[in-house]
Design an enzyme around this catalytic site. Sequence first.
Site: not given
Ligand SMILES: NC(=O)c1ccc[n+]([C@@H]2O[C@H](COP(=O)([O-])OP(=O)(O)OC[C@H]3O[C@@H](n4cnc5c(N)ncnc54)[C@H](O)[C@@H]3O)[C@@H](O)[C@H]2O)c1
Length: 282
Positions: A118, A189
């Site tokens: 993000s 954003n």
């Molecule tokens: N949640 C949102 O609304 C949103 C929207 C757009 C972008 N994002 C971006 O998407 C990405 C993920 O966000 P999210 O909300 O899904 O996070 P989340 O915390 O729900 O999920 C992250 C996942 O990554 C796993 N993880 C931890 N270490 C890891 C590693 N070394 N290798 C692979 N997987 C690993 C965790 O076990 C978890 O399942 C981030 O970069 C965030 O900025 C999030």
Amino acid sequence: MSDQPIGVVGAGTMGQGIAQVAVASGFSVHLYDVADEQLSRAEANIDKGLGKLVAKDKISEADKAAALSRLSTTTTLDALNDCAVIIEAAPEQPELKEKLFRDLSRLSSTTILASNTSSLSLTRLAAVCEHPERVVGMHFFNPVPVLKLVEVIRAEQTSDATVAEIETLAKALGKTAVPVGDAPGFAVNRLMVPMINEAAFIVQEGTATPEAVDDAMKLGAAHPMGPLALADLIGLDVCLAIMEVLQEGFGDPKYRPCPLLKRMVSAGYLGRKSGRGFYVYE
Ligand SMILES: NC(=O)c1ccc[n+]([C@@H]2O[C@H](COP(=O)([O-])OP(=O)(O)OC[C@H]3O[C@@H](n4cnc5c(N)ncnc54)[C@H](O)[C@@H]3O)[C@@H](O)[C@H]2O)c1
């Protein structure tokens, strides 16, 4: 491209949504996570998500079964070496993502590595990779099965061919790709979170209540949701982190995070996920 599987790294909120949309669109997906229990949760949630589409008559039971049969899960990064594209959705931590990209770029010399970050710089991520021209941003929005936008972010090193392939993939996933440069907050954003921050200033100064701010923007600007209800949904900690990225990235005081927002995050009032933000949730 659809003959080769798509890799999804990180099976959290976003990884699950991306994997669901990809299998529903006919792609095979290898979903990778470091945590086995997270992969089981992801499989159950994707099953549930596809079930909702069946209930709404958007797909048949047979389509759902076929989509689920295209999903495989793994805790081994090497299992992604046959993927045409790997979409990374791991936690928003620069060192963690840089290590992942370094490791992923050694798997294959042809795979495109896309990050769902993000806020982090794609140019910096590309710089740690063996084939930086194949690194790109693919920024989906939450909930992925519902929201149509994908911001396609071009790092300094990204090639035209990589951008073209990712735009084609976004279309095949039923999304609309919007090209954006590698600047803090990209487009959405950078526009949306300062609006939320300004709404917090309005509340802090006693100019209007959260309900009044939200009603004003719904009724006067046709927003489907007011900015403070939206902030609670996104998470106030996430909103604050994005303001800090904008402030640091641009060095412009107009991105100063609202002190009320900071105090609420310090108090643990993070929005829906903590039961309290600008509103209280049962
Ligand atoms: N949640 C949102 O609304 C949103 C929207 C757009 C972008 N994002 C971006 O998407 C990405 C993920 O966000 P999210 O909300 O899904 O996070 P989340 O915390 O729900 O999920 C992250 C996942 O990554 C796993 N993880 C931890 N270490 C890891 C590693 N070394 N290798 C692979 N997987 C690993 C965790 O076990 C978890 O399942 C981030 O970069 C965030 O900025 C999030």
